[in-house]
Write a protein that holds these residues in place. Structure first.
Motif, PDB file in Angstrom:
ATOM      1  N   TRP A  71       0.803  -1.232   0.000  1.00 47.00           N
ATOM      2  CA  TRP A  71       0.000   0.000   0.000  1.00 47.00           C
ATOM      3  C   TRP A  71       0.830   1.274   0.000  1.00 47.00           C
ATOM      4  CZ3 TRP A  71      -4.958   0.784  -1.139  1.00 47.00           C
ATOM      5  CH2 TRP A  71      -5.759  -0.362  -1.228  1.00 47.00           C
ATOM      6  N   VAL A  72       2.143   1.159   0.185  1.00 49.61           N
ATOM      7  CA  VAL A  72       2.926   2.394   0.312  1.00 49.61           C
ATOM      8  C   VAL A  72       2.893   3.215  -0.972  1.00 49.61           C
ATOM      9  CG1 VAL A  72       5.206   1.434  -0.291  1.00 49.61           C
ATOM     10  CG2 VAL A  72       5.047   3.367   1.278  1.00 49.61           C
ATOM     11  N   THR A  73       2.754   2.541  -2.117  1.00 48.74           N
ATOM     12  CA  THR A  73       2.659   3.287  -3.382  1.00 48.74           C
ATOM     13  C   THR A  73       1.252   3.844  -3.599  1.00 48.74           C
ATOM     14  OG1 THR A  73       2.203   1.205  -4.517  1.00 48.74           O
ATOM     15  CG2 THR A  73       4.481   1.984  -4.565  1.00 48.74           C
ATOM     16  N   ARG A  74       0.318   3.464  -2.716  1.00 49.98           N
ATOM     17  CA  ARG A  74      -1.072   3.932  -2.877  1.00 49.98           C
ATOM     18  C   ARG A  74      -1.583   4.699  -1.662  1.00 49.98           C
ATOM     19  NH1 ARG A  74      -4.187  -1.425  -4.376  1.00 49.98           N
ATOM     20  NH2 ARG A  74      -2.571  -2.328  -3.045  1.00 49.98           N
ATOM     21  N   ALA A  75      -0.697   5.138  -0.797  1.00 52.66           N
ATOM     22  CA  ALA A  75      -1.133   5.887   0.390  1.00 52.66           C
ATOM     23  C   ALA A  75      -1.921   7.114  -0.067  1.00 52.66           C
ATOM     24  CB  ALA A  75       0.076   6.293   1.215  1.00 52.66           C
ATOM     25  N   PRO A  76      -3.002   7.454   0.636  1.00 48.71           N
ATOM     26  CA  PRO A  76      -3.943   8.443   0.094  1.00 48.71           C
ATOM     27  C   PRO A  76      -3.593   9.912   0.307  1.00 48.71           C
ATOM     28  CG  PRO A  76      -4.800   7.515   2.119  1.00 48.71           C
ATOM     29  CD  PRO A  76      -3.516   6.807   1.842  1.00 48.71           C
ATOM     30  N   ARG A  80       0.109  10.532   5.022  1.00 50.30           N
ATOM     31  CA  ARG A  80       0.007   9.080   5.234  1.00 50.30           C
ATOM     32  C   ARG A  80       1.145   8.338   4.543  1.00 50.30           C
ATOM     33  NH1 ARG A  80      -2.706   9.215   9.709  1.00 50.30           N
ATOM     34  NH2 ARG A  80      -4.896   9.770   9.505  1.00 50.30           N
ATOM     35  N   TRP A 134      -7.067   0.191   2.347  1.00 50.69           N
ATOM     36  CA  TRP A 134      -6.186   1.125   3.065  1.00 50.69           C
ATOM     37  C   TRP A 134      -6.323   0.999   4.581  1.00 50.69           C
ATOM     38  CZ3 TRP A 134      -1.922   3.641   3.184  1.00 50.69           C
ATOM     39  CH2 TRP A 134      -1.716   4.600   4.180  1.00 50.69           C
ATOM     40  N   MET A 188     -10.715   7.635   9.904  1.00 53.89           N
ATOM     41  CA  MET A 188     -11.673   7.094   8.934  1.00 53.89           C
ATOM     42  C   MET A 188     -13.057   6.913   9.565  1.00 53.89           C
ATOM     43  SD  MET A 188      -9.208   4.345   6.961  1.00 53.89           S
ATOM     44  CE  MET A 188     -10.312   3.838   5.642  1.00 53.89           C
ATOM     45  N   GLN A 196     -15.547   4.384   3.764  1.00 48.56           N
ATOM     46  CA  GLN A 196     -14.327   4.269   4.567  1.00 48.56           C
ATOM     47  C   GLN A 196     -14.586   3.506   5.861  1.00 48.56           C
ATOM     48  OE1 GLN A 196     -13.448   8.661   4.314  1.00 48.56           O
ATOM     49  NE2 GLN A 196     -11.363   7.869   4.238  1.00 48.56           N
ATOM     50  N   MET A 199     -14.541  -0.008   5.194  1.00 50.24           N
ATOM     51  CA  MET A 199     -13.159  -0.516   5.040  1.00 50.24           C
ATOM     52  C   MET A 199     -12.582  -0.881   6.409  1.00 50.24           C
ATOM     53  SD  MET A 199     -11.257   2.123   2.439  1.00 50.24           S
ATOM     54  CE  MET A 199     -12.065   2.677   0.951  1.00 50.24           C
TER      55      MET A 199
ATOM     56  N   GLN B  36       8.206   8.145  -5.105  1.00 52.40           N
ATOM     57  CA  GLN B  36       7.252   7.074  -5.415  1.00 52.40           C
ATOM     58  C   GLN B  36       7.973   5.878  -6.033  1.00 52.40           C
ATOM     59  OE1 GLN B  36       4.150   6.606  -4.779  1.00 52.40           O
ATOM     60  NE2 GLN B  36       3.300   5.229  -6.328  1.00 52.40           N
ATOM     61  N   GLU B 253      -1.696   4.481 -10.081  1.00 54.33           N
ATOM     62  CA  GLU B 253      -1.493   3.735  -8.832  1.00 54.33           C
ATOM     63  C   GLU B 253      -1.447   4.695  -7.641  1.00 54.33           C
ATOM     64  OE1 GLU B 253       1.904   1.177  -9.003  1.00 54.33           O
ATOM     65  OE2 GLU B 253       1.849   0.720  -6.866  1.00 54.33           O
ATOM     66  N   MET B 254      -0.638   5.719  -7.759  1.00 58.12           N
ATOM     67  CA  MET B 254      -0.425   6.623  -6.626  1.00 58.12           C
ATOM     68  C   MET B 254      -1.700   7.370  -6.248  1.00 58.12           C
ATOM     69  SD  MET B 254       2.460   9.603  -6.257  1.00 58.12           S
ATOM     70  CE  MET B 254       1.562  10.992  -6.924  1.00 58.12           C
ATOM     71  N   LEU B 257      -6.626   6.089  -4.462  1.00 63.04           N
ATOM     72  CA  LEU B 257      -7.605   6.295  -3.371  1.00 63.04           C
ATOM     73  C   LEU B 257      -8.287   7.667  -3.426  1.00 63.04           C
ATOM     74  CD1 LEU B 257      -5.888   4.473  -0.375  1.00 63.04           C
ATOM     75  CD2 LEU B 257      -8.094   3.882  -1.392  1.00 63.04           C
ATOM     76  N   PRO B 258      -7.514   8.757  -3.493  1.00 52.50           N
ATOM     77  CA  PRO B 258      -8.201  10.059  -3.560  1.00 52.50           C
ATOM     78  C   PRO B 258      -9.102  10.205  -4.790  1.00 52.50           C
ATOM     79  CG  PRO B 258      -5.893  10.352  -3.025  1.00 52.50           C
ATOM     80  CD  PRO B 258      -6.062   8.920  -3.410  1.00 52.50           C
ATOM     81  N   THR B 265     -11.961  11.516   3.828  1.00 56.18           N
ATOM     82  CA  THR B 265     -10.929  12.157   4.643  1.00 56.18           C
ATOM     83  C   THR B 265     -10.005  11.066   5.152  1.00 56.18           C
ATOM     84  OG1 THR B 265     -12.575  13.744   5.379  1.00 56.18           O
ATOM     85  CG2 THR B 265     -10.536  13.625   6.663  1.00 56.18           C
TER      86      THR B 265
END
Lengths: 329, 266
Positions: A71-76, A80, A134, A188, A196, A199, B36, B253-254, B257-258, B265
């Motif tokens: 998930w580190v490449t997809r942190a929102p 984070r 997440w 969340m 969320q 999740m 990244q 990918e990055m 989520l948003p 939030t």
């Protein structure tokens, strides 16, 4: 825990009378709470048990980076992302630190890593579960690091000096990770959308039981515990630690506004503890044997990293040698 | 003096502010994308020590990206914050160097990419430590310390791999042509940068280019690697948001989520 089912190689405890003079002196030191240091005499079984336990713990730190790496490449958010990167970096640091503690016992890091890759050495069962949303990054910090801390706080008093000191340092960072994980979930739940919140509950549903399994089999099925306790490598039983974890975690769960996937979880005023349902031990043993959801992927990733990196390490050694020769000339 | 104070908002965002916003996006986007790419190494590095180092460098860069993008967001003052800039812009709006969006490849490619970037990055930051803008100066002063270490580490790895074994040397020889053409952006500049330099906000682009060239020559020499002729323009430009095809996938990918949960939030 991060070290589960650690073999001691000892079938039954020796009485003080049965011990040799050296063994007796060693045991008396342990009983007097004097730390054992690398150059002190120690029984071979004590040394081997510690090597197994510390290496398992180190392997767990390293394999434990993978579910988070997912998930580190997809942190929102940037915040984070930075938090998760810092946590992963800490874990690599813990691994390094623990391997060093293990090497003070005469073990070799590469050899122990080779045992991990061949499937001979174990790592914590928890890291064989996938991270699927997440909220898992919060739940891993809160539940997995939380469970680890319950165990490691006790290990700060473990009888082997370098391991004990490693634990003191690691505990500080782990409690930071745990708070951070909980804060991810709390944000969340309090400020998030329904998606969320779902999740978060989903992450707890999936990770709750595997987190309880981290403490290892119940005491009556923990054949190596007696010797590890006598040596004060281990200081409290699996069931005691598991109960402590549940007791401290349930109020946090309630504060989140979430539930555990255990209909039997309820406060028992008489015992002064939470009662909880039966753990599916078959799943635990299967995961430990290599039949969990991600065992193959985790090991394959680690093996590939080390195999793909062989030429890099060889180059570093060759370059260092060239430089040394140049300086000598 | 902060750049924002030199403009009167009621006349709209002045030209200098627009230039500066562009430049901040360039700095921030490059640091973020490089960070990244480093995240992608997690659990896959050739040694445990490198797991730590790669994540550590990445952490510095994403932290710097946050600082640059926050400043850009403040100057733009259009309701977007740093996260919005990072996670909601499409590839055409990204302003990073083409170099940093390139795939990691093997460790030779990763090391060389990092080195080319670090050598440029340090020269840029050193220029910014003399900026007339106190905010730029402050962020750069902190970043210079971090990037000095990044460059020391990556240049040492170029030497190790270049002058290590036959295999590592061959892998470096293969990595050079993969990355070299993207270095054109490390030694040229555009009107935005020239104006910002003339206004005393950023370092001299020519000096930055020269410092980059010297560093690469020096390191390649001790790494026993041949230095190619200077790279030529090839019709892409990170500065203008004309990227290679790799960036779009990286952002998909990055930003997942948003983008998927725009009201969330985190």
């Amino acid at each position: 825990m991060y070290a589960q089912l650690v073999e001691t190689g000892v079938k039954r405890l020796k009485t003080l009378e049965e011990m040799s003079e050296q063994e007796r002196a060693f045991q008396e030191k342990i009983d007097a709470e004097i730390k054992i240091e690398p150059k002190n005499w120690m029984p071979d079984a004590y040394r081997q048990t510690l090597i197994r336990q510390i290496s398992q713990h180190a392997h767990s730190e390293i394999v434990g980076m993978l579910p988070e790496g997912n998930w580190v490449t997809r942190a929102p958010s940037l915040k984070r992302k930075l938090q998760l990167m810092a946590k992963i970096q800490d874990e690599a640091g813990h691994g390094l630190y623990l391997y060093s503690a293990m090497e003070t016992l005469g073990a070799d890091r590469d050899e122990e890593v080779a045992k991990l890759h061949s499937g001979k050495a174990k790592y914590s069962s928890i890291f064989n579960y996938p991270t699927l949303n997440w909220a898992d990054m919060g739940a891993v910090g809160w539940l997995v690091d939380g469970a680890a801390i319950v165990n490691q706080v006790v290990l700060q008093r473990t009888s082997y000096g370098p391991y004990s000191r490693a634990m003191i340092r690691i505990c500080k960072e782990e409690s930071f990770h745990q708070r951070q994980g909980y804060e991810i979930l709390l944000t969340m739940m309090r400020h998030g959308t329904q998606a969320q919140k779902d999740m978060v509950q989903d992450a707890i549903n999936r990770l709750w039981w595997p987190a309880l399994m981290m403490f290892g089999p119940s005491d009556e099925h923990s054949p190596n515990s007696a010797q590890s306790m006598a040596w004060k490598i281990k200081r409290q039983s699996n069931d005691e630690l598991r109960q402590r974890f549940i007791d401290q975690t349930v109020p946090q769960l309630e504060l989140l506004g979430c539930t555990a996937p255990d209909p039997e979880l309820k406060w028992n005023a008489e015992r002064g503890h939470y009662d909880f349902g039966a753990i599916q031990w078959e799943e635990f043993y299967e995961v430990l044997k290599g039949n969990g959801p991600c065992n193959q992927e985790r090991l394959a990733t680690r093996r590939k990293a080390i195999e793909d990196g062989a030429w890099v390490r060889a180059a570093a050694v060759a370059h260092a040698r060239k430089k040394h020769n140049k300086n000598a000339a | 003096m902060q750049a924002s104070m030199s403009c009167r908002p009621k006349w709209g965002i002045c030209k200098m502010n627009q230039d500066l916003i562009q430049y901040l996006l360039r700095l921030g986007d490059s640091a973020l994308i490089q960070g990244q790419r480093l995240c992608e190494w997690c659990g896959r590095a050739p040694a445990l020590e490198e797991e730590l180092a790669l994540m550590n460098v990445g952490l510095d860069l994403v932290g710097q990206a946050r600082n640059w993008l926050e400043y850009a967001a403040e100057l733009a003052n259009d309701g977007r914050d740093a996260d919005h800039l990072a996670f909601r812009r499409d590839e055409r709006a990204y302003r990073n160097l083409l170099l940093v969006e390139q795939p990691n490849g093997d460790f030779a490619v990763t090391v060389l990419k990092q080195f080319f970037y670090d050598a440029w990055h340090l020269a840029v930051l050193e220029g910014l430590t003399h900026s007339s803008d106190s905010r730029l100066q402050g962020i750069a002063a902190k970043a210079v310390k971090e990037v000095t270490y990044h460059l020391r580490r990556s240049s040492e790895w170029v030497e190790r791999l270049g002058d290590g074994t036959e295999e590592s040397h061959q892998r470096m020889l293969a990595a050079i042509p993969q990355l070299w053409r993207f270095t054109v952006e490390l030694s040229d500049s555009d009107a935005v940068e020239q104006r910002l330099h003339a206004a005393g906000l950023i370092g001299d682009p020519q000096q930055i280019a020269a410092a980059w060239q010297q560093q690469v020559e020096r390191t390649f020499d001790s790494a026993t690697l041949p230095l190619p002729a200077p790279a030529c323009h090839f019709y892409l430009s990170g500065r203008q948001g004309l990227h290679s095809e790799h960036l779009g996938l990286l952002l998909a990918e990055m930003q997942f989520l948003p983008r998927a949960y725009p009201d969330a939030t985190w």
